[in-house]
Design a protein around this motif. Sequence first.
Motif, PDB file in Angstrom:
ATOM      1  N   MET A 173       1.218  -5.762   6.112  1.00 15.54           N
ATOM      2  CA  MET A 173       1.077  -6.690   4.984  1.00 15.54           C
ATOM      3  C   MET A 173       0.396  -5.972   3.825  1.00 15.54           C
ATOM      4  N   GLY A 174       0.855  -4.746   3.562  1.00 17.26           N
ATOM      5  CA  GLY A 174       0.382  -4.018   2.384  1.00 17.26           C
ATOM      6  C   GLY A 174       1.163  -4.493   1.168  1.00 17.26           C
ATOM      7  N   ARG A 175       1.202  -3.637   0.163  1.00 18.22           N
ATOM      8  CA  ARG A 175       1.829  -4.041  -1.103  1.00 18.22           C
ATOM      9  C   ARG A 175       3.303  -4.372  -0.947  1.00 18.22           C
ATOM     10  N   ILE A 176       4.032  -3.587  -0.118  1.00 15.48           N
ATOM     11  CA  ILE A 176       5.471  -3.832   0.026  1.00 15.48           C
ATOM     12  C   ILE A 176       5.695  -5.123   0.829  1.00 15.48           C
ATOM     13  N   GLY A 177       4.933  -5.303   1.895  1.00 20.31           N
ATOM     14  CA  GLY A 177       5.046  -6.526   2.692  1.00 20.31           C
ATOM     15  C   GLY A 177       4.750  -7.761   1.856  1.00 20.31           C
ATOM     16  N   GLN A 178       3.713  -7.678   1.036  1.00 17.24           N
ATOM     17  CA  GLN A 178       3.358  -8.832   0.191  1.00 17.24           C
ATOM     18  C   GLN A 178       4.459  -9.125  -0.827  1.00 17.24           C
ATOM     19  N   SER A 179       5.034  -8.072  -1.384  1.00 14.60           N
ATOM     20  CA  SER A 179       6.113  -8.281  -2.353  1.00 14.60           C
ATOM     21  C   SER A 179       7.312  -8.952  -1.674  1.00 14.60           C
ATOM     22  N   ALA A 180       7.647  -8.482  -0.458  1.00 17.24           N
ATOM     23  CA  ALA A 180       8.765  -9.088   0.286  1.00 17.24           C
ATOM     24  C   ALA A 180       8.459 -10.559   0.562  1.00 17.24           C
ATOM     25  N   ALA A 181       7.215 -10.850   0.913  1.00 21.03           N
ATOM     26  CA  ALA A 181       6.830 -12.235   1.211  1.00 21.03           C
ATOM     27  C   ALA A 181       7.008 -13.117  -0.033  1.00 21.03           C
ATOM     28  N   ARG A 182       6.546 -12.634  -1.179  1.00 19.77           N
ATOM     29  CA  ARG A 182       6.675 -13.416  -2.432  1.00 19.77           C
ATOM     30  C   ARG A 182       8.136 -13.698  -2.748  1.00 19.77           C
TER      31      ARG A 182
ATOM     32  N   ALA B  19       0.608  16.788  -4.574  1.00 18.40           N
ATOM     33  CA  ALA B  19       0.841  15.472  -5.191  1.00 18.40           C
ATOM     34  C   ALA B  19       2.190  14.954  -4.688  1.00 18.40           C
ATOM     35  N   ASN B  20       2.141  14.115  -3.676  1.00 13.98           N
ATOM     36  CA  ASN B  20       3.380  13.660  -3.032  1.00 13.98           C
ATOM     37  C   ASN B  20       4.156  12.698  -3.925  1.00 13.98           C
ATOM     38  N   PHE B  21       5.474  12.852  -3.906  1.00 11.84           N
ATOM     39  CA  PHE B  21       6.386  11.921  -4.577  1.00 11.84           C
ATOM     40  C   PHE B  21       6.776  10.899  -3.518  1.00 11.84           C
ATOM     41  N   GLY B  22       6.094   9.777  -3.469  1.00 11.38           N
ATOM     42  CA  GLY B  22       6.345   8.778  -2.433  1.00 11.38           C
ATOM     43  C   GLY B  22       5.041   8.182  -1.969  1.00 11.38           C
ATOM     44  N   VAL B  23       5.136   6.967  -1.421  1.00  8.85           N
ATOM     45  CA  VAL B  23       3.911   6.302  -0.958  1.00  8.85           C
ATOM     46  C   VAL B  23       3.565   6.696   0.476  1.00  8.85           C
ATOM     47  N   GLY B  24       4.589   6.839   1.328  1.00  5.27           N
ATOM     48  CA  GLY B  24       4.340   7.200   2.729  1.00  5.27           C
ATOM     49  C   GLY B  24       3.972   8.670   2.812  1.00  5.27           C
ATOM     50  N   PHE B  25       2.989   8.987   3.646  1.00  6.89           N
ATOM     51  CA  PHE B  25       2.555  10.395   3.659  1.00  6.89           C
ATOM     52  C   PHE B  25       2.326  10.917   5.080  1.00  6.89           C
ATOM     53  N   GLU B  26       3.109  10.375   6.031  1.00  2.00           N
ATOM     54  CA  GLU B  26       2.936  10.844   7.413  1.00  2.00           C
ATOM     55  C   GLU B  26       3.423  12.277   7.585  1.00  2.00           C
ATOM     56  N   HIS B  27       4.142  12.810   6.579  1.00  6.29           N
ATOM     57  CA  HIS B  27       4.593  14.208   6.644  1.00  6.29           C
ATOM     58  C   HIS B  27       3.528  15.179   6.139  1.00  6.29           C
ATOM     59  N   ILE B  28       2.405  14.633   5.671  1.00  2.00           N
ATOM     60  CA  ILE B  28       1.300  15.488   5.192  1.00  2.00           C
ATOM     61  C   ILE B  28       0.135  15.350   6.170  1.00  2.00           C
ATOM     62  N   ASP B  29      -0.379  16.457   6.651  1.00  2.00           N
ATOM     63  CA  ASP B  29      -1.520  16.404   7.565  1.00  2.00           C
ATOM     64  C   ASP B  29      -2.797  16.272   6.711  1.00  2.00           C
TER      65      ASP B  29
ATOM     66  N   VAL C 172       4.164   1.541  -7.467  1.00  2.00           N
ATOM     67  CA  VAL C 172       5.354   1.577  -8.326  1.00  2.00           C
ATOM     68  C   VAL C 172       6.662   1.326  -7.565  1.00  2.00           C
ATOM     69  N   LEU C 173       6.648   1.470  -6.232  1.00  2.00           N
ATOM     70  CA  LEU C 173       7.896   1.262  -5.494  1.00  2.00           C
ATOM     71  C   LEU C 173       7.885   0.008  -4.631  1.00  2.00           C
ATOM     72  N   SER C 174       6.816  -0.791  -4.739  1.00  2.00           N
ATOM     73  CA  SER C 174       6.690  -1.949  -3.837  1.00  2.00           C
ATOM     74  C   SER C 174       7.835  -2.934  -4.032  1.00  2.00           C
ATOM     75  N   ASP C 175       8.109  -3.308  -5.282  1.00  2.00           N
ATOM     76  CA  ASP C 175       9.142  -4.327  -5.521  1.00  2.00           C
ATOM     77  C   ASP C 175      10.534  -3.803  -5.177  1.00  2.00           C
ATOM     78  N   ALA C 176      10.808  -2.556  -5.540  1.00  2.00           N
ATOM     79  CA  ALA C 176      12.142  -2.003  -5.260  1.00  2.00           C
ATOM     80  C   ALA C 176      12.397  -1.975  -3.751  1.00  2.00           C
ATOM     81  N   THR C 177      11.374  -1.599  -2.988  1.00  2.01           N
ATOM     82  CA  THR C 177      11.545  -1.513  -1.535  1.00  2.01           C
ATOM     83  C   THR C 177      11.675  -2.917  -0.936  1.00  2.01           C
ATOM     84  N   ALA C 178      10.879  -3.852  -1.455  1.00  2.00           N
ATOM     85  CA  ALA C 178      10.993  -5.240  -0.979  1.00  2.00           C
ATOM     86  C   ALA C 178      12.381  -5.799  -1.304  1.00  2.00           C
TER      87      ALA C 178
END
Length: 322
Positions: free
Chosen positions: A155-164, A73-83, A100-106
């Motif tokens: 243009m996922g959740r973080i991109g959309q939040s940044a756009a808004r 159960a990864n703590f984080g949205v990005g998971f390129e470190h998990i095969d 849960v982290l989209s707005d903070a990251t945007a």
Amino acid sequence: MSKPKILVTRRWPGAAEDYVREHYDATINMGERLSKDQLIAAMHEYDGICPSGGDKIDAEVLGTPGARVKIVANFGVGFEHIDVAAAKAAGIVATNTPDVLSDATADIAILLMLMTSRRAYEGEQQVRTGTWRGWGARHLLGQSLDGKVLGLFGMGRIGQSAARKARSAFGMRIAYHSRNRVASEIEQELDATYYPSLEALAEVSDVLSLHAPGGPGTHHAVDAALLKQMKPTSILINTARGTLVDEAALVEALKARTIWAAGLDVFEKEPVVHSGLLDLPNVALLPHLGSATIETRVAMGMRAAHNLDAFFAGQAPPDRIA
Ligand code: 8YV
């Protein structure tokens, strides 16, 4: 029935740690990042592991013979470190923490846009080093973001939040390129124009902000050739993954001022930062703070924990990636 044994590989903020301690037989690693050998040993010892970005949960770890672990159960949205393919092959469930982290990251993307467009770092340096010679009508002139084109790569959740946020705060005009075009309702809501390639997007963007996932498909998407497509007045923002940008090429572009500035929250080899970036005045550097608010980090821990809860209750975890 005894509680499932869980390993949390890095500390979480209070309320989230409290929750896993109460609901699980939890071990929370208080020390340095775990080595591969320690991760492999943990595969034998625990029912579930909660890693964070940078913990390499690769095929060797996931393929540990006789592993007890059934969920990562990864703590984080990005998971390129998990095969993910190796997890599937081993019959191990994997989850992440989207939303849960989209707005903070945007927010950090917007912060970097302001820091770079308004030359905040240079101003800070002058004040702190006593080199500020007083107000001047031509002193440290920046650029306004108002009405400028914000090009979003991803243009996922973080991109959309940044756009808004960029639209409502500065009236920025939204352009984007992503692997999959977003639903027409979202394009309409954001008045967003789709560009069929990153090159075409780079040409029209006043600010090019990266919001695509890491991994082989996006490695060095912003390289010397792409940087040449950008205008000399353009700003590059990266809050996604350092591997999206060829840092050496970026240093050259910033030095030669073929782009105006860059704002970076992520780096190719964290926590190592390309030495060429450190002395440049036209770059703002943050230490991977995208999701670093108390509220967001607690929410990330709770989201990871709720994936564990669902799994150990025999239900489908909501944020399954494998
Ligand atoms: C995290 C992130 O802080 O969630 C992600 O993908 O990049 C960050 O916000 C970190 O990677 C936690 O694993």
